[in-house]
Design an enzyme around this catalytic site. Structure first.
Site, PDB file in Angstrom:
ATOM      1  N   SER A  31       0.885  -1.369  -0.022  1.00 48.54           N
ATOM      2  CA  SER A  31      -0.012   0.038   0.127  1.00 48.54           C
ATOM      3  C   SER A  31       1.060   1.420   0.125  1.00 48.54           C
ATOM      4  CB  SER A  31      -0.975  -0.142   1.291  1.00 48.54           C
ATOM      5  OG  SER A  31      -0.094  -0.268   2.374  1.00 48.54           O
ATOM      6  N   ASP A  62      -6.362   6.784   9.001  1.00 49.77           N
ATOM      7  CA  ASP A  62      -6.243   5.633   9.884  1.00 49.77           C
ATOM      8  C   ASP A  62      -5.104   5.616  10.939  1.00 49.77           C
ATOM      9  OD1 ASP A  62      -4.199   5.119   8.012  1.00 49.77           O
ATOM     10  OD2 ASP A  62      -4.966   3.187   7.312  1.00 49.77           O
ATOM     11  N   HIS A 110      -1.289   4.410   7.710  1.00 50.85           N
ATOM     12  CA  HIS A 110      -0.827   4.843   6.149  1.00 50.85           C
ATOM     13  C   HIS A 110      -0.529   6.243   5.993  1.00 50.85           C
ATOM     14  CE1 HIS A 110      -2.996   1.102   5.672  1.00 50.85           C
ATOM     15  NE2 HIS A 110      -2.140   0.810   4.642  1.00 50.85           N
TER      16      HIS A 110
END
Length: 350
Positions: free
Chosen positions: A74, A236, A239
């Site tokens: 990611s 979050d 990230h």
């Protein structure tokens, strides 16, 4: 066992197919497994698909174009941002194009949530597009999903080896220091830091042994996260945000240029005043894991690649230069497009 010995043992265990659990200890592993489940509930699982950074950058600059394949998880995909210009890929391609004064075609194969075991499929796809450079960001999900480090390193070694055999230069951003992530509670925070640093050191050893160069991500976002978590990390709190991905790309661009032999001649040799020099690979790997932006690449001493303590490497702290705001990728380039299909057709982006 010291950090250098642990990193060397972990890399050796991976090369020989061993489990590598003894490097961390069964008790440490057990605590991490239990605490990781709790951290995963707090952080949640990434589900959104980020914008695809595949396309042309540096439009209007001279050729020949540089072709880059971006592989990994990611962090490589740019999870959590809405604009393609805010992704790691866009910042990376824009930076290389600006500093090399060349057009760049970047193709993203990164997948949100990918672990090192997913690299094989991404490597298959990347080799088929014949890039000049492959940039790999992998490892964080292995730690938070409690994958044995030796297994992680073994998958990475295979990926780097195959890319190099295909004639592609490789730059690997090693596992970041997960002890900087606030939602991870003690004692997991301390364990995650130790685990991720040892994994990063072992990644460095195996990357160099297989012909690539590594760049430490370390705690590149740590100080900024403590000072301004809403700016450098996404909603979050795990990230990176848009500014975080820009920081991430900034430590990769100089090493990408070095891998492509596009840096000025006056940066060819290590500079002792910048704490650069030639070391055995395991010692360099441990130093690199603690200092973000540290590059490790194989070299020779007296005409030989290996000394009594293993492979000789150069440890570098490449100069970072300001780059313009990231471009949005173009789908087509007017010139020199042979062998490159339009953007948006990558088999696994995001």
């Amino acid at each position: 066992m010291g950090a250098t010995g642990a990193a060397r043992k972990l890399a050796s265990a991976a090369a020989l197919g061993g489990g590598g659990l003894s490097v961390l200890g069964a008790g440490l592993y057990g605590v991490l497994v239990a605490e990781a489940r709790f951290a995963r509930r707090i952080i949640g699982n990434a589900t959104d698909i980020p914008p695809d950074a595949t396309g042309w950058y540096g439009r209007g600059r001279p050729g020949p174009a540089i072709r880059i394949a971006l592989l990994g998880d990611s962090a490589a995909a740019g999870y959590g941002v809405e604009r393609v210009e805010d992704t790691t890929g866009a910042h990376l391609a824009t930076g290389v194009a600006a500093q090399a004064d060349r057009r760049v075609h970047l193709r993203s194969f990164a997948v949100v949530g990918a672990q090192s075991s997913a690299l094989g499929e991404q490597v298959d796809a990347a080799i088929g597009t014949h890039p000049d450079l492959a940039v790999v960001l992998i490892g964080a999900n292995d730690v938070t999903n409690t994958v044995l480090p030796s297994a992680s390193v073994r998958h990475l070694a295979e990926g780097v080896r195959r890319l190099r055999e295909a004639g592609i230069v490789v730059v690997v951003g090693t596992c970041p220091d997960l002890g900087t992530i606030r939602p991870i509670p003690p004692p997991l925070k301390q364990i995650a830091r130790e685990w991720s640093r040892r994994l990063a050191a072992a990644q460095t050893i195996t990357v160099v042994e297989n012909g690539g160069r590594s760049v430490s991500l370390g705690d590149i976002l740590g100080p900024e996260f403590d000072a301004a978590p809403a700016v450098l990390f996404g909603p979050d709190r795990f990230h990176p945000s848009a500014d975080g991905y820009k920081q991430l790309a900034s430590v990769l661009v100089p090493s990408c240029l070095a891998a492509l032999d596009l840096l000025p001649e006056d940066e060819a040799m290590p500079e002792p005043r910048r704490r650069e020099g030639i070391l055995p690979v395991a010692a360099a790997a441990v130093r690199a894991a603690r200092t973000p932006g540290t590059e490790v690449d194989g070299t020779e001493v007296g005409g030989t690649q290996r000394g009594l303590r293993g492979r000789w490497v150069e440890l570098r702290h490449r100069r970072r230069r300001p780059t313009p705001d990231a471009e949005s990728p173009g789908e087509h380039e007017e010139e020199d497009t042979a062998g490159v299909s339009p953007a948006g057709t990558s088999p696994a982006s995001g």
